[in-house]
Design a protein around this motif. Structure first.
Motif, PDB file in Angstrom:
ATOM      1  N   MET A   1      27.539  22.823  22.200  1.00 60.27           N
ATOM      2  CA  MET A   1      28.076  24.154  22.070  1.00 60.27           C
ATOM      3  C   MET A   1      28.930  24.464  23.299  1.00 60.27           C
ATOM      4  N   ARG A   2      30.046  25.082  23.075  1.00 66.86           N
ATOM      5  CA  ARG A   2      30.964  25.420  24.151  1.00 66.86           C
ATOM      6  C   ARG A   2      30.391  26.559  24.999  1.00 66.86           C
ATOM      7  N   GLN A   3      30.534  26.408  26.302  1.00 71.73           N
ATOM      8  CA  GLN A   3      30.052  27.437  27.218  1.00 71.73           C
ATOM      9  C   GLN A   3      31.139  28.493  27.430  1.00 71.73           C
ATOM     10  N   PRO A   4      30.747  29.754  27.606  1.00 75.41           N
ATOM     11  CA  PRO A   4      31.741  30.816  27.812  1.00 75.41           C
ATOM     12  C   PRO A   4      32.404  30.693  29.180  1.00 75.41           C
ATOM     13  N   ARG A   5      33.612  31.233  29.287  1.00 76.58           N
ATOM     14  CA  ARG A   5      34.347  31.210  30.547  1.00 76.58           C
ATOM     15  C   ARG A   5      33.849  32.332  31.458  1.00 76.58           C
ATOM     16  N   HIS A   6      33.661  31.980  32.716  1.00 76.83           N
ATOM     17  CA  HIS A   6      33.265  32.945  33.734  1.00 76.83           C
ATOM     18  C   HIS A   6      34.346  32.975  34.806  1.00 76.83           C
ATOM     19  N   PRO A   7      34.673  34.153  35.319  1.00 78.10           N
ATOM     20  CA  PRO A   7      35.656  34.177  36.403  1.00 78.10           C
ATOM     21  C   PRO A   7      35.085  33.508  37.647  1.00 78.10           C
ATOM     22  N   GLY A   8      35.955  32.849  38.401  1.00 82.37           N
ATOM     23  CA  GLY A   8      35.533  32.285  39.671  1.00 82.37           C
ATOM     24  C   GLY A   8      35.194  33.398  40.646  1.00 82.37           C
ATOM     25  N   THR A   9      34.449  33.079  41.678  1.00 83.50           N
ATOM     26  CA  THR A   9      34.047  34.087  42.652  1.00 83.50           C
ATOM     27  C   THR A   9      35.254  34.840  43.203  1.00 83.50           C
ATOM     28  N   GLU A  10      36.319  34.116  43.500  1.00 84.97           N
ATOM     29  CA  GLU A  10      37.515  34.746  44.058  1.00 84.97           C
ATOM     30  C   GLU A  10      38.255  35.619  43.051  1.00 84.97           C
ATOM     31  N   GLU A  11      37.957  35.465  41.777  1.00 85.27           N
ATOM     32  CA  GLU A  11      38.582  36.275  40.729  1.00 85.27           C
ATOM     33  C   GLU A  11      37.840  37.589  40.462  1.00 85.27           C
ATOM     34  N   ILE A  12      36.636  37.726  40.976  1.00 84.16           N
ATOM     35  CA  ILE A  12      35.834  38.930  40.724  1.00 84.16           C
ATOM     36  C   ILE A  12      36.444  40.091  41.505  1.00 84.16           C
ATOM     37  N   GLU A  13      36.831  41.124  40.785  1.00 81.23           N
ATOM     38  CA  GLU A  13      37.443  42.304  41.388  1.00 81.23           C
ATOM     39  C   GLU A  13      36.442  43.462  41.404  1.00 81.23           C
ATOM     40  N   LEU A  14      36.395  44.172  42.518  1.00 85.45           N
ATOM     41  CA  LEU A  14      35.459  45.278  42.663  1.00 85.45           C
ATOM     42  C   LEU A  14      35.645  46.331  41.577  1.00 85.45           C
ATOM     43  N   ALA A  15      36.879  46.666  41.262  1.00 86.49           N
ATOM     44  CA  ALA A  15      37.140  47.680  40.231  1.00 86.49           C
ATOM     45  C   ALA A  15      36.558  47.261  38.884  1.00 86.49           C
ATOM     46  N   ASN A  16      36.650  45.974  38.549  1.00 85.16           N
ATOM     47  CA  ASN A  16      36.102  45.476  37.282  1.00 85.16           C
ATOM     48  C   ASN A  16      34.577  45.519  37.285  1.00 85.16           C
ATOM     49  N   VAL A  17      33.968  45.181  38.409  1.00 87.16           N
ATOM     50  CA  VAL A  17      32.507  45.231  38.524  1.00 87.16           C
ATOM     51  C   VAL A  17      32.025  46.668  38.346  1.00 87.16           C
ATOM     52  N   LEU A  18      32.650  47.598  39.066  1.00 90.35           N
ATOM     53  CA  LEU A  18      32.228  48.999  38.980  1.00 90.35           C
ATOM     54  C   LEU A  18      32.488  49.579  37.594  1.00 90.35           C
ATOM     55  N   SER A  19      33.585  49.190  36.980  1.00 88.48           N
ATOM     56  CA  SER A  19      33.875  49.651  35.619  1.00 88.48           C
ATOM     57  C   SER A  19      32.820  49.144  34.641  1.00 88.48           C
ATOM     58  N   ALA A  20      32.453  47.874  34.780  1.00 89.29           N
ATOM     59  CA  ALA A  20      31.435  47.298  33.899  1.00 89.29           C
ATOM     60  C   ALA A  20      30.090  47.993  34.086  1.00 89.29           C
ATOM     61  N   LEU A  21      29.799  48.417  35.304  1.00 94.59           N
ATOM     62  CA  LEU A  21      28.525  49.071  35.594  1.00 94.59           C
ATOM     63  C   LEU A  21      28.546  50.561  35.261  1.00 94.59           C
ATOM     64  N   GLY A  22      29.685  51.067  34.799  1.00 94.20           N
ATOM     65  CA  GLY A  22      29.825  52.484  34.516  1.00 94.20           C
ATOM     66  C   GLY A  22      29.373  52.906  33.138  1.00 94.20           C
ATOM     67  N   ASP A  23      28.599  52.100  32.471  1.00 92.29           N
ATOM     68  CA  ASP A  23      28.112  52.416  31.128  1.00 92.29           C
ATOM     69  C   ASP A  23      26.585  52.346  31.136  1.00 92.29           C
ATOM     70  N   PRO A  24      25.902  53.324  30.557  1.00 91.49           N
ATOM     71  CA  PRO A  24      24.433  53.329  30.581  1.00 91.49           C
ATOM     72  C   PRO A  24      23.789  52.091  29.945  1.00 91.49           C
ATOM     73  N   VAL A  25      24.368  51.583  28.878  1.00 90.61           N
ATOM     74  CA  VAL A  25      23.796  50.390  28.231  1.00 90.61           C
ATOM     75  C   VAL A  25      23.917  49.194  29.159  1.00 90.61           C
ATOM     76  N   ARG A  26      25.082  49.035  29.772  1.00 92.30           N
ATOM     77  CA  ARG A  26      25.271  47.899  30.675  1.00 92.30           C
ATOM     78  C   ARG A  26      24.407  48.043  31.925  1.00 92.30           C
ATOM     79  N   LEU A  27      24.210  49.262  32.390  1.00 95.71           N
ATOM     80  CA  LEU A  27      23.298  49.474  33.518  1.00 95.71           C
ATOM     81  C   LEU A  27      21.878  49.053  33.153  1.00 95.71           C
ATOM     82  N   HIS A  28      21.462  49.376  31.932  1.00 98.08           N
ATOM     83  CA  HIS A  28      20.129  48.962  31.473  1.00 98.08           C
ATOM     84  C   HIS A  28      20.026  47.436  31.448  1.00 98.08           C
ATOM     85  N   ILE A  29      21.053  46.778  30.953  1.00 99.52           N
ATOM     86  CA  ILE A  29      21.068  45.312  30.906  1.00 99.52           C
ATOM     87  C   ILE A  29      20.927  44.740  32.315  1.00 99.52           C
ATOM     88  N   VAL A  30      21.702  45.263  33.243  1.00100.63           N
ATOM     89  CA  VAL A  30      21.660  44.779  34.626  1.00100.63           C
ATOM     90  C   VAL A  30      20.293  45.048  35.251  1.00100.63           C
TER      91      VAL A  30
END
Length: 101
Positions: A1-30
């Protein structure tokens, strides 16, 4: 089975992390993932359609917050340790705020 693509460490942007964490469902998952173990979808206990949960999981993965590993028909998810390397204290601060509220 093909593995999903993950951004490299250097590709992780703070704005994207905070945006992803800005949803109650995603906060629960985390919050569930904060124990450091790998989890499957069944562990999140959210009353959502499978497609909606998939969307939230994809958002966290593409932001660089989680790492997904496919094995057979199962997808295992965990928090990425390198998020803390890139942005020290961000996940811990967000989780502490969630636990206080």
């Amino acid at each position: 089975m093909r593995q999903p693509r993950h951004p490299g460490t250097e590709e992780i942007e703070l704005a994207n992390v905070l945006s992803a964490l800005g949803d109650p469902v995603r906060l629960h998952i985390v919050e569930v993932l904060a124990d450091g173990a790998e989890h499957t979808r069944d562990d999140f206990e959210v009353a959502l359609a499978q497609s909606t949960l998939s969307h939230h999981m994809k958002t966290l993965r593409e932001a660089g917050v989680t790492r997904h590993r496919n094995e057979g028909t199962r997808c295992y998810v965990r928090l990425r340790a390198d998020v803390d390397e890139r942005y020290p204290g961000v996940l811990g601060s967000v989780l502490a705020a969630v636990r206080r509220s």
